[in-house]
Design an enzyme around this catalytic site. Structure first.
Site, PDB file in Angstrom:
ATOM      1  N   ALA A 148       0.614  -1.237   0.030  1.00 13.52           N
ATOM      2  CA  ALA A 148       0.184  -0.167  -0.065  1.00 13.52           C
ATOM      3  C   ALA A 148       0.964   1.237  -0.069  1.00 13.52           C
ATOM      4  O   ALA A 148       0.312   2.266  -0.685  1.00 13.52           O
ATOM      5  CB  ALA A 148      -0.786   0.221   1.316  1.00 13.52           C
ATOM      6  N   ILE A 171       3.745   1.813  -1.462  1.00 12.75           N
ATOM      7  CA  ILE A 171       4.608   1.797  -2.488  1.00 12.75           C
ATOM      8  C   ILE A 171       3.631   1.879  -3.655  1.00 12.75           C
ATOM      9  O   ILE A 171       2.948   0.705  -4.332  1.00 12.75           O
ATOM     10  CB  ILE A 171       5.773   0.731  -2.858  1.00 12.75           C
ATOM     11  CG1 ILE A 171       6.753   0.736  -1.529  1.00 12.75           C
ATOM     12  CG2 ILE A 171       6.429   0.765  -3.982  1.00 12.75           C
ATOM     13  CD1 ILE A 171       7.415  -0.406  -1.560  1.00 12.75           C
ATOM     14  N   GLU A 226       3.180   1.036  -6.886  1.00 11.81           N
ATOM     15  CA  GLU A 226       3.950   0.503  -7.902  1.00 11.81           C
ATOM     16  C   GLU A 226       3.434   0.842  -9.174  1.00 11.81           C
ATOM     17  O   GLU A 226       4.511   0.677 -10.304  1.00 11.81           O
ATOM     18  CB  GLU A 226       4.013  -1.038  -7.792  1.00 11.81           C
ATOM     19  CG  GLU A 226       2.547  -1.605  -7.843  1.00 11.81           C
ATOM     20  CD  GLU A 226       1.905  -1.962  -6.720  1.00 11.81           C
ATOM     21  OE1 GLU A 226       0.830  -2.461  -6.443  1.00 11.81           O
ATOM     22  OE2 GLU A 226       2.299  -0.914  -5.473  1.00 11.81           O
ATOM     23  N   ASP A 236      17.510  30.750 -31.282  1.00 12.08           N
ATOM     24  CA  ASP A 236      18.296  31.066 -32.438  1.00 12.08           C
ATOM     25  C   ASP A 236      17.495  32.222 -33.154  1.00 12.08           C
ATOM     26  O   ASP A 236      16.180  32.163 -32.748  1.00 12.08           O
ATOM     27  CB  ASP A 236      18.487  29.950 -33.364  1.00 12.08           C
ATOM     28  CG  ASP A 236      19.250  30.230 -34.467  1.00 12.08           C
ATOM     29  OD1 ASP A 236      20.209  31.001 -34.508  1.00 12.08           O
ATOM     30  OD2 ASP A 236      19.199  29.504 -35.636  1.00 12.08           O
ATOM     31  N   ASP A 267      19.515  24.983 -35.098  1.00 12.64           N
ATOM     32  CA  ASP A 267      19.334  24.010 -36.314  1.00 12.64           C
ATOM     33  C   ASP A 267      20.530  23.641 -36.944  1.00 12.64           C
ATOM     34  O   ASP A 267      20.527  22.787 -37.509  1.00 12.64           O
ATOM     35  CB  ASP A 267      18.470  25.150 -37.219  1.00 12.64           C
ATOM     36  CG  ASP A 267      19.053  26.291 -37.539  1.00 12.64           C
ATOM     37  OD1 ASP A 267      20.231  26.538 -37.107  1.00 12.64           O
ATOM     38  OD2 ASP A 267      18.709  27.025 -38.371  1.00 12.64           O
ATOM     39  N   ASP A 284      25.228  24.244 -33.301  1.00  9.13           N
ATOM     40  CA  ASP A 284      24.130  24.313 -32.017  1.00  9.13           C
ATOM     41  C   ASP A 284      24.407  23.181 -31.261  1.00  9.13           C
ATOM     42  O   ASP A 284      23.743  23.222 -30.221  1.00  9.13           O
ATOM     43  CB  ASP A 284      22.872  24.862 -32.334  1.00  9.13           C
ATOM     44  CG  ASP A 284      22.755  26.004 -33.368  1.00  9.13           C
ATOM     45  OD1 ASP A 284      23.364  26.886 -32.776  1.00  9.13           O
ATOM     46  OD2 ASP A 284      21.874  26.158 -34.030  1.00  9.13           O
ATOM     47  N   ASN A 330      -3.135   6.000  -0.577  1.00 11.22           N
ATOM     48  CA  ASN A 330      -2.480   5.018   0.169  1.00 11.22           C
ATOM     49  C   ASN A 330      -2.200   5.225   1.641  1.00 11.22           C
ATOM     50  O   ASN A 330      -2.063   4.264   2.558  1.00 11.22           O
ATOM     51  CB  ASN A 330      -0.777   5.140  -0.344  1.00 11.22           C
ATOM     52  CG  ASN A 330      -1.085   4.109  -1.758  1.00 11.22           C
ATOM     53  OD1 ASN A 330      -1.887   3.847  -2.215  1.00 11.22           O
ATOM     54  ND2 ASN A 330       0.097   4.318  -2.517  1.00 11.22           N
ATOM     55  N   ASN A 359      -5.001  -0.719  -5.061  1.00 14.30           N
ATOM     56  CA  ASN A 359      -3.732  -0.318  -5.576  1.00 14.30           C
ATOM     57  C   ASN A 359      -3.799  -0.239  -7.255  1.00 14.30           C
ATOM     58  O   ASN A 359      -3.509   0.476  -7.849  1.00 14.30           O
ATOM     59  CB  ASN A 359      -2.847  -0.716  -5.232  1.00 14.30           C
ATOM     60  CG  ASN A 359      -2.298  -0.187  -3.696  1.00 14.30           C
ATOM     61  OD1 ASN A 359      -2.520   1.032  -3.480  1.00 14.30           O
ATOM     62  ND2 ASN A 359      -1.699  -1.117  -2.882  1.00 14.30           N
ATOM     63  N   THR A 388      -8.558   0.723  -8.613  1.00 16.65           N
ATOM     64  CA  THR A 388      -9.301   2.163  -8.301  1.00 16.65           C
ATOM     65  C   THR A 388      -7.971   3.266  -8.243  1.00 16.65           C
ATOM     66  O   THR A 388      -8.270   4.211  -8.598  1.00 16.65           O
ATOM     67  CB  THR A 388      -9.797   1.857  -6.563  1.00 16.65           C
ATOM     68  OG1 THR A 388     -10.361   0.684  -6.625  1.00 16.65           O
ATOM     69  CG2 THR A 388     -10.389   3.169  -6.311  1.00 16.65           C
ATOM     70  N   ASP A 389      -6.816   2.828  -7.824  1.00 19.75           N
ATOM     71  CA  ASP A 389      -5.881   3.991  -7.691  1.00 19.75           C
ATOM     72  C   ASP A 389      -5.409   4.227  -9.196  1.00 19.75           C
ATOM     73  O   ASP A 389      -5.472   5.272  -9.613  1.00 19.75           O
ATOM     74  CB  ASP A 389      -4.538   3.763  -7.131  1.00 19.75           C
ATOM     75  CG  ASP A 389      -4.604   3.637  -5.564  1.00 19.75           C
ATOM     76  OD1 ASP A 389      -5.835   4.230  -5.096  1.00 19.75           O
ATOM     77  OD2 ASP A 389      -3.844   3.611  -4.834  1.00 19.75           O
TER      78      ASP A 389
END
Length: 901
Positions: free
Chosen positions: A280, A282, A284, A326, A644, A648, A710, A738, A741-742
């Site tokens: 929860a 972390i 992921e 430029d 360009d 550069d 979380n 996680n 729903t997240d």
């Protein structure tokens, strides 16, 4: 050695060669062994495996790997496999991107000429460019790509296009005479030809004075090899966030296990609960959602004609505090345009856009009919007759609907093209002029004469010499002047008048061309240019400039309001650069203008002291651009560098975000860049900055949403354990929240529209953390409330149904989900949930609706009830859920609104 200072015999003597014989094959082989092949070094490149493994040292990747391990421990093998796929996909994309960046040197090498004409032992022969050595006598002509740095020994009307190296907007006239002066910048070394540049006109013979990495192009290659790409603010913040999340996960896991064991609970159950809380803690899905948000931003930016090559660069734009732009093609149209004409003591202003042959002629501010202006007609028509350029009309397909659009393209020298367009605006056509005049002879432009002349014959058989060229030179060959409807002697008074007009036009940064003519006698013939270009009658002057893009000035002002300074960096002359910068509002009253010579005298430390006061840099070299970028960065600026040319590329690579031109940009510049403008327009940079700011705000929004959610999950579990209550959620429910729903609402937040004041805020500090601007308080306060209301709903249900823990857990599960789904609308604004229309983001409304349907399926569909340990809820329980779930957003949002008012 400053080769441009030496006389021709001194040059050949210094390199040990003969202009008549060149080098012998034996001597050439000896020098090839000494100096090496005429190639650009690639430098040491890391192996493909090393680059690939390097993608997995990022902290957020380590977070994902930790989440994979945890999911595997919980038996959630599908989750573990999914996360591993995300890790490998991110790593593969990073690997491909990094390998692509290495192509910048490959693109640079392609600018080298494959073959060159070389004098060996008195015989001209073609040899591979790689085998050319210092001391070789070489011949160059129109269309050649120059393969080494050359000191010119003879020249015949030579003009070289050097924009890729110097930024000069038009081909440069070359000669072979020695130059005086202590330090002459590359753009002003008119007796030199450099590797990678293109011969547009004429021919020459020269001696090679540098090959390979010793050339000016080789110096740029070295800068590319030694210049490092900076870590972006987003990468820095995600790394910071990853460290925080790992620390939180480890602390929570240990805390839960210790509390549970002290309470006498089963050790295995406590470890499992601790691991669930770590999952929860972390988020992921965060790196994946960040990538998706950036990718969506990329798609929006493509529609705005900005092509992103490196995803984190999108967000970096939002931090930009200085744009080093430029001039040619970015701030200006890169289309030389006649804007002023003078003849018979009268000025005309000519309007119009680019090469489109439409425009008005204004005299004293009022619209004039060019057909009724006799001297103007002669000035414009004779300017076209003494000309080799032509305007082509092309039809291209643009946009999603592939709509056919007409565009005008100039075939020939830009200066001559401007004269053609000016004449067309007055109603002249190529066919019409050809009916009245026939070209008999041409004396091409020569850098020594600074003039071009043609002899034409009209329908009555009368012949004329028409001459155009540098005003001071043409004026020196004139004896008469057209004034009114007559010709009169060019007296000292008239000459002074013309000279003041020339100075006036030059003072406005206009490239000025003088037009003159002379009738030829019946038996008079001119075989040489000097015979034709004498005793001329001055018709008038045409002043031209590469005009600013009409929309750029407003964009620069909008950037200023957003706290972003625009700096012009160009290879053009100081007067031209200052004039354009003033027109666009870049050069302020107190702003400074520095040229290349002044920059060379300043150390990086000295430049740092004045860099904030400089608005314009003119006649700069590649080393200068890199120096400017580093000085700005040392002052704490986030620098966006546009360009360009090959010149550069090092500065583009060193800048926080490098921006290359898509139309005029070289492959080298594009490969070194993070962003490519498909329309070469500064206004696109402004649009990209706005998009970059919005993307970062969207990333903050879903970090806020996910972290608050979380925190709510963690606290409801932690409080329940501290209070000695049963666990309100099981591990599979936490994982479901996680991943589903997240994930969906967070992704929809990444597609949110920008708030109205996004371009009226100052740029973010590069040192600003992810949780700055009160985000920590918003996460903790909302997370605390979400956790508390979920625990209250769980406790009430458990009190009402002491023997039905599954029902109480289902209520807690649904309350937590609904509280998060309501809270997501609060995350759309920095101010409060009441600040924005909740239905404005249709993707978010859809994501919330889909998440709600998935949650209903989990609690009402029997097979899923078994998997997720849920039961069906009744109406009374739903009222409890909705009442509790609304409190965090509605109540705290109301407090925020009152506080703001």
């Amino acid at each position: 050695m400053n080769w441009y200072k030496l006389e021709e015999n001194e040059v050949t003597s210094s390199v040990g060669t003969s202009i008549e014989q060149g080098l012998t094959e034996k001597e050439a082989d000896k020098r090839l062994n000494k100096y090496g092949p005429n190639k650009l070094d690639e430098g040491k490149r890391p192996s493909a495996l090393f680059v690939f493994l390097g993608q997995f040292k990022d902290f957020m990747v380590l977070v994902l790997l930790a989440a994979t391990f945890i999911s595997g421990m919980l038996g959630e093998y599908i989750d573990a496999i999914t996360i591993m796929i995300i890790v490998l996909l991110n790593g593969f994309l990073g690997f491909v991107q990094e390998r692509k960046a290495e192509k910048s040197l490959d693109a640079l090498k392609e600018l080298s000429a494959p073959q060159m004409q070389v004098l060996r032992g008195g015989v001209w022969k073609k040899v591979l460019s790689a085998n050319v050595v210092p001391g070789d006598i070489v011949k160059i002509q129109s269309g050649d790509r120059i393969g080494a740095d050359i000191r010119l020994l003879t020249s015949n009307g030579l003009r070289i296009e050097e924009s890729s190296l110097t930024g000069e907007s038009v081909p440069v006239q070359k000669h072979h005479q020695s130059l005086n002066g202590l330090d002459v910048e590359i753009g002003d070394q008119s007796n030199m030809a450099f590797m990678g540049t293109l011969v547009t006109q004429g021919s020459a013979i020269g001696v090679v004075i540098a090959t390979g990495m010793k050339t000016e192009m080789g110096k740029i290659a070295h800068l590319l090899q030694t210049t490092t790409t900076l870590i972006t603010p987003l990468q820095r913040r995600l790394e910071q966030l990853g460290k925080i999340l790992i620390a939180v996960a480890l602390i929570l896991t240990a805390l839960v296990v210790i509390i549970g064991v002290l309470q006498g609970r089963d050790v295995y159950t406590m470890v499992l609960s601790g691991v669930s809380l770590a999952v929860a803690a972390i988020p992921e899905g965060l790196p994946a959602i960040v990538t998706v948000a950036l990718a969506l931003g990329v798609q929006r930016m493509i529609k705005r004609k900005a092509i992103v090559r490196k995803l984190p660069a999108v967000e970096t734009l939002g931090c930009a505090s200085v744009i080093c732009s430029d001039k040619t093609g970015t701030l200006t149209q890169n289309k030389m345009t006649v804007t002023h004409a003078w003849s018979s003591g009268e000025y005309w202003t000519i309007t119009g856009n680019g090469y489109e042959p439409k425009g008005d002629f204004l005299k004293s501010g009022k619209k004039a009919n060019p057909a009724k202006e006799r001297t103007l007609q002669q000035l414009l028509s004779f300017g076209w007759l003494c000309n080799n350029a032509s305007l082509l009309e092309k039809t291209t397909k643009q946009g999603m609907l592939r709509k056919q659009v007409k565009e005008y393209v100039m075939d020939g020298d830009p200066t001559e093209g401007a004269l053609v367009v000016a004449a067309m605006k007055a109603g002249y056509s190529e066919e019409g002029l050809e009916q009245h005049y026939k070209r008999i002879l041409e004396f091409p432009f020569d850098s020594a004469r600074k003039m071009m002349s043609v002899i034409v014959q009209d329908k009555k058989g009368r012949s004329f010499v028409i001459t155009k060229g540098a005003p001071d030179v043409v004026l020196g060959q004139c004896q008469k002047i057209v004034y009114g409807s007559n010709e009169e002697a060019l007296t000292s008074r008239r000459r002074t008048e013309v000279e003041s007009v020339i100075d006036h036009l030059a003072g406005n940064a206009l490239r000025t061309i003088a037009i003159a003519y002379r009738p030829l006698g019946n038996k008079e013939s001119c075989k040489q240019a000097f015979e034709a270009e004498r005793g001329l009658t001055l018709i008038g002057l045409q002043g031209m400039i590469d005009p600013p893009r009409p929309e750029v000035k407003d964009s620069i002002e909008e950037c200023r309001q957003a706290g972003i300074k625009t700096v012009m960096i160009t290879g053009d002359h100081k007067i031209t650069a200052s004039a354009i910068a003033s027109q666009l509002g870049i050069l302020s009253q107190k702003g400074k203008v520095l040229d290349g010579a002044a920059l060379s005298r300043l150390s990086v430390a000295e430049l740092e002291e004045v860099v904030d006061d400089v608005d314009v840099y003119a006649r700069v070299s590649p080393e200068h651009k890199l120096k400017i970028v580093k000085a700005l960065q040392a002052r704490g600026h986030i620098v966006a560098m546009t360009g360009d040319g090959v010149n550069d590329a090092p500065a583009i690579k060193a800048a926080n975000i490098g921006i290359a031109m898509g139309i005029t940009g070289t492959d080298v510049a594009k490969e070194a860049s993070s962003l490519v403008l498909s329309d070469d327009n500064f206004s696109t940079i402004k649009a990209a900055i706005k998009e970059g700011r919005n993307i970062y705000e969207n990333i903050r929004k879903f970090i806020r949403y996910m972290m608050a959610s979380n925190v709510g999950e963690i606290l409801v579990m932690l409080f329940a354990m501290i209070l000695g209550m049963p666990l309100p959620l099981v591990a599979i429910q936490i994982l479901w929240i996680n991943l589903v729903t997240d994930g969906l609402p967070a992704m929809a937040l990444g597609m949110d529209q920008a708030e109205g004041d996004v371009m009226k805020r100052a740029p973010r500090s590069p040192n600003e953390g992810v949780f700055a601007r009160g985000l920590t308080w918003k996460i903790l306060s909302r997370g605390f409330m979400i956790g508390v209301v979920t625990l209250i709903a769980f406790w009430f249900t458990l009190q009402a149904n002491p023997d039905d823990l599954t029902r109480a857990q289902t209520v807690a599960f649904v309350t937590l989900v609904m509280a998060q789904l309501i809270h997501v609308f609060d995350c759309r604004s920095e101010y409060s949930v009441y600040h924005r229309n909740p239905f404005e983001n249709k993707y978010l409304v859809g994501a919330v609706a889909l998440s709600t349907l998935l949650m209903i399926a989990v609690i009402y569909y029997p097979p899923l009830q078994t998997v997720f340990h849920t039961v069906a809820l009744n109406g009374r329980e739903w009222l409890l859920v909705l009442a509790m779930a609304s409190i965090p957003t509605v109540v705290l949002g109301g407090f925020q609104l009152l506080k703001r008012k």
